[in-house]
Scaffold this motif. Structure first.
Motif, PDB file in Angstrom:
ATOM      1  N   ILE A   1     -67.142 -35.641  93.929  1.00 25.62           N
ATOM      2  CA  ILE A   1     -67.674 -36.677  93.346  1.00 25.62           C
ATOM      3  C   ILE A   1     -68.278 -36.419  94.652  1.00 25.62           C
ATOM      4  N   GLU A   2     -69.328 -37.590  94.884  1.00 25.75           N
ATOM      5  CA  GLU A   2     -70.670 -37.465  95.835  1.00 25.75           C
ATOM      6  C   GLU A   2     -70.733 -38.689  96.136  1.00 25.75           C
ATOM      7  N   ASP A   3     -71.091 -39.883  95.565  1.00 23.99           N
ATOM      8  CA  ASP A   3     -71.217 -40.945  96.749  1.00 23.99           C
ATOM      9  C   ASP A   3     -70.353 -42.057  95.600  1.00 23.99           C
ATOM     10  N   ILE A   4     -70.097 -42.198  94.129  1.00 25.94           N
ATOM     11  CA  ILE A   4     -68.950 -42.395  93.694  1.00 25.94           C
ATOM     12  C   ILE A   4     -68.527 -42.237  92.296  1.00 25.94           C
TER      13      ILE A   4
ATOM     14  N   ALA B   1     -63.174 -34.833  97.452  1.00 27.24           N
ATOM     15  CA  ALA B   1     -64.405 -35.897  97.293  1.00 27.24           C
ATOM     16  C   ALA B   1     -64.632 -35.852  98.611  1.00 27.24           C
ATOM     17  N   SER B   2     -65.710 -36.811  99.895  1.00 25.57           N
ATOM     18  CA  SER B   2     -66.328 -36.718 100.669  1.00 25.57           C
ATOM     19  C   SER B   2     -65.007 -37.575 101.259  1.00 25.57           C
TER      20      SER B   2
ATOM     21  N   SER C   1     -66.655 -41.074 100.149  1.00 28.18           N
ATOM     22  CA  SER C   1     -66.271 -41.483  98.665  1.00 28.18           C
ATOM     23  C   SER C   1     -66.255 -42.794  98.082  1.00 28.18           C
ATOM     24  N   LEU C   2     -66.383 -43.063  97.033  1.00 29.25           N
ATOM     25  CA  LEU C   2     -65.873 -44.370  96.715  1.00 29.25           C
ATOM     26  C   LEU C   2     -64.908 -43.784  95.018  1.00 29.25           C
ATOM     27  N   VAL C   3     -63.639 -44.189  95.527  1.00 30.31           N
ATOM     28  CA  VAL C   3     -62.851 -43.029  94.686  1.00 30.31           C
ATOM     29  C   VAL C   3     -61.915 -44.440  93.469  1.00 30.31           C
ATOM     30  N   GLY C   4     -61.700 -44.476  92.625  1.00 32.43           N
ATOM     31  CA  GLY C   4     -60.679 -45.217  91.484  1.00 32.43           C
ATOM     32  C   GLY C   4     -61.343 -46.111  90.528  1.00 32.43           C
ATOM     33  N   SER C   5     -61.063 -47.759  91.189  1.00 35.95           N
ATOM     34  CA  SER C   5     -61.217 -48.089  89.738  1.00 35.95           C
ATOM     35  C   SER C   5     -60.878 -48.311  88.856  1.00 35.95           C
ATOM     36  N   ILE C   6     -59.224 -48.132  88.711  1.00 38.82           N
ATOM     37  CA  ILE C   6     -58.626 -47.382  86.932  1.00 38.82           C
ATOM     38  C   ILE C   6     -58.212 -48.759  87.263  1.00 38.82           C
ATOM     39  N   GLY C   7     -59.073 -50.196  86.041  1.00 30.49           N
ATOM     40  CA  GLY C   7     -59.180 -51.129  85.260  1.00 30.49           C
ATOM     41  C   GLY C   7     -60.022 -50.701  83.780  1.00 30.49           C
ATOM     42  N   VAL C   8     -59.563 -52.069  83.860  1.00 29.63           N
ATOM     43  CA  VAL C   8     -61.314 -52.590  82.263  1.00 29.63           C
ATOM     44  C   VAL C   8     -61.150 -53.415  82.829  1.00 29.63           C
ATOM     45  N   ILE C   9     -63.130 -54.158  82.394  1.00 28.98           N
ATOM     46  CA  ILE C   9     -63.336 -55.137  82.549  1.00 28.98           C
ATOM     47  C   ILE C   9     -64.351 -56.001  80.855  1.00 28.98           C
ATOM     48  N   TYR C  10     -64.087 -57.178  80.857  1.00 29.67           N
ATOM     49  CA  TYR C  10     -64.990 -57.563  80.167  1.00 29.67           C
ATOM     50  C   TYR C  10     -65.521 -58.934  80.555  1.00 29.67           C
ATOM     51  N   ALA C  11     -66.922 -59.061  80.848  1.00 29.22           N
ATOM     52  CA  ALA C  11     -67.560 -60.482  81.615  1.00 29.22           C
ATOM     53  C   ALA C  11     -68.378 -60.576  80.524  1.00 29.22           C
ATOM     54  N   GLY C  12     -68.354 -62.302  80.724  1.00 29.47           N
ATOM     55  CA  GLY C  12     -69.551 -62.997  79.748  1.00 29.47           C
ATOM     56  C   GLY C  12     -69.227 -64.258  80.748  1.00 29.47           C
ATOM     57  N   PHE C  13     -70.554 -65.417  79.942  1.00 30.61           N
ATOM     58  CA  PHE C  13     -70.898 -66.406  79.979  1.00 30.61           C
ATOM     59  C   PHE C  13     -70.348 -67.556  79.410  1.00 30.61           C
ATOM     60  N   GLY C  14     -69.964 -68.720  79.655  1.00 29.18           N
ATOM     61  CA  GLY C  14     -69.875 -70.195  78.420  1.00 29.18           C
ATOM     62  C   GLY C  14     -70.839 -70.686  78.930  1.00 29.18           C
ATOM     63  N   PHE C  15     -71.647 -70.893  77.363  1.00 29.66           N
ATOM     64  CA  PHE C  15     -72.597 -71.988  77.659  1.00 29.66           C
ATOM     65  C   PHE C  15     -72.086 -73.386  76.165  1.00 29.66           C
TER      66      PHE C  15
ATOM     67  N   SER D   1     -61.773 -45.256  99.452  1.00 26.58           N
ATOM     68  CA  SER D   1     -62.814 -44.594 100.279  1.00 26.58           C
ATOM     69  C   SER D   1     -62.572 -42.890  99.643  1.00 26.58           C
ATOM     70  N   GLY D   2     -62.947 -42.247 100.549  1.00 19.66           N
ATOM     71  CA  GLY D   2     -62.136 -40.979  99.798  1.00 19.66           C
ATOM     72  C   GLY D   2     -60.912 -40.299 100.651  1.00 19.66           C
ATOM     73  N   GLU D   3     -60.928 -40.425 102.302  1.00 18.93           N
ATOM     74  CA  GLU D   3     -59.758 -40.567 102.416  1.00 18.93           C
ATOM     75  C   GLU D   3     -58.468 -41.337 102.597  1.00 18.93           C
ATOM     76  N   GLN D   4     -58.661 -42.641 101.765  1.00 23.55           N
ATOM     77  CA  GLN D   4     -57.417 -43.650 101.511  1.00 23.55           C
ATOM     78  C   GLN D   4     -57.316 -42.746  99.751  1.00 23.55           C
ATOM     79  N   SER D   5     -58.459 -42.223  99.628  1.00 25.82           N
ATOM     80  CA  SER D   5     -57.608 -41.718  97.923  1.00 25.82           C
ATOM     81  C   SER D   5     -56.582 -40.314  98.188  1.00 25.82           C
ATOM     82  N   MET D   6     -57.420 -39.616  99.084  1.00 24.88           N
ATOM     83  CA  MET D   6     -56.052 -38.531  99.485  1.00 24.88           C
ATOM     84  C   MET D   6     -55.121 -38.670  99.428  1.00 24.88           C
ATOM     85  N   GLU D   7     -54.805 -39.910 100.636  1.00 23.99           N
ATOM     86  CA  GLU D   7     -53.272 -40.172 100.786  1.00 23.99           C
ATOM     87  C   GLU D   7     -52.764 -41.005  99.434  1.00 23.99           C
TER      88      GLU D   7
END
Length: 346
Positions: A170-173, A190-191, A194-208, A281-287
């Protein structure tokens, strides 16, 4: 007064003064001739302007014709080059090296980081006898769940054969769908930043729904199926529809979690935050057991083959495809129709 030299001399009557030379000749015929000459001069000037404009127009036409011809010739050359000269197979060197497959940018069916292209690269690197390891070189924020799952499944299939290690770097992300892919590898590097993880699902929209009423516009939607338009941004999302959609997201998230656990096994931490969608971060991901090693592609290459030697097995995009892809993206952005193929995103 007698001394005034201007009044001295004989008196001259007004009738004896000679007329202005040429004044008597300015008769009607002369005036008509002058008008004719002026008209001819104006006509010459107008004709000169028309001819100048015609020459300018011809030059622009010639320019655009040459440009069109150049584009056509470039497209033909690219096509014939890819068909007859540019081999789709990378000639692997005989010395040991790392077989690189790039996963760069958003993971989507219409982007360079699509499942078909990445899987082709994986198999080419896997089949290269001199490749000591297959390396997924990841720099991506994620993207399509379907494309990510396809790549994940192929990595797991190759991993079960056990012929050579598959390592994700993993490079930057490497987040969301990109981490989904990395979780299938034997090891993840990873470095520290590096930014690692974000294990989730997202839906984004608007209400007009309120905005459309304020400007006096009536929304007309005709459907077959009472819930067909439940995500229409111009209609309110009721509690029942929201609960249903939340169930879809939860089920997709569960599949994500199960696959990450299957890939990482007991290396994962028991912390509930691991699957909360946070990015580390990479260090946190290692832990947390999200990665196995802090390092870089160069360090990995020295460990595996003794030097910084690798070959990129990612199928190349020809120049014409890159041009048309970029043109399509710009056109979509200008028209405001750029949107992902799926409303869900890893």
């Amino acid at each position: 007064m007698s001394d005034d030299r201007w009044t001295e001399g004989p008196e001259v009557s007004s009738g004896s003064v000679d007329p202005i030379p040429g004044a008597a000749s300015d008769d009607a015929e002369t005036l008509r001739e002058r008008q004719r000459l002026a008209q001819l001069e104006m006509m010459d000037h107008w004709i000169g302007g028309v001819l100048t404009e015609q020459r300018r127009t011809r030059r622009w036409k010639l320019f655009f014709r040459l440009m069109t011809l150049a584009i056509v010739l470039a497209a033909l050359f690219t096509t014939f080059y890819s068909l007859f000269w540019d081999s789709s197979d990378v000639t692997a060197p005989t010395q040991r090296h790392l077989g690189i497959v790039n996963v760069s940018g958003v993971i989507a069916s219409d982007s360079p980081a699509n499942a078909e292209r990445v899987i082709r690269g994986l198999n080419r690197a896997w089949e290269a006898e001199s490749a000591a390891a297959v390396v997924l070189h990841i720099n991506s924020p994620g993207g399509s769940p379907v494309q990510s799952q396809r790549i994940y499944a192929e990595i797991m299939r190759l991993r079960e054969q056990g012929d050579k290690p598959i390592i994700a770097v993993i490079e930057d992300i490497g987040a969301s769908g990109a981490y989904y892919i990395a979780a299938a590898a034997d090891e993840i590097v990873a470095s520290p930043v590096s930014l690692v993880g974000s294990i989730g699902v997202i839906y984004a929209g608007f209400g007009f729904e309120e905005a459309i009423g304020r400007i006096g516009v009536e929304r007309r939607v005709v459907t077959a199926g009472e819930n067909k338009a439940f995500l229409d941004p111009f209609q309110p999302l009721d509690e029942e529809a929201e609960a249903f959609w939340q169930g879809v997201l939860n089920q997709t998230h569960r599949q994500f979690i199960d696959d990450v656990r299957a890939g990482r096994g007991e290396r994962l931490s028991d912390s509930p935050d691991v699957f909360s969608g946070l990015v580390w971060s990479g260090e946190q991901s290692m832990e947390l057991g999200l990665i196995d090693q802090l390092g870089s592609l160069e360090q990995l290459s020295r460990e595996r083959v003794g030097n910084t030697d690798w070959v990129d097995y990612t199928p190349s995009l020809d120049a014409f495809e890159r041009l048309t892809r970029r043109f399509a993206q710009l056109a979509a952005e200008v028209l405001g129709v750029s949107s992902p193929n799926t409303p869900l995103r890893f």
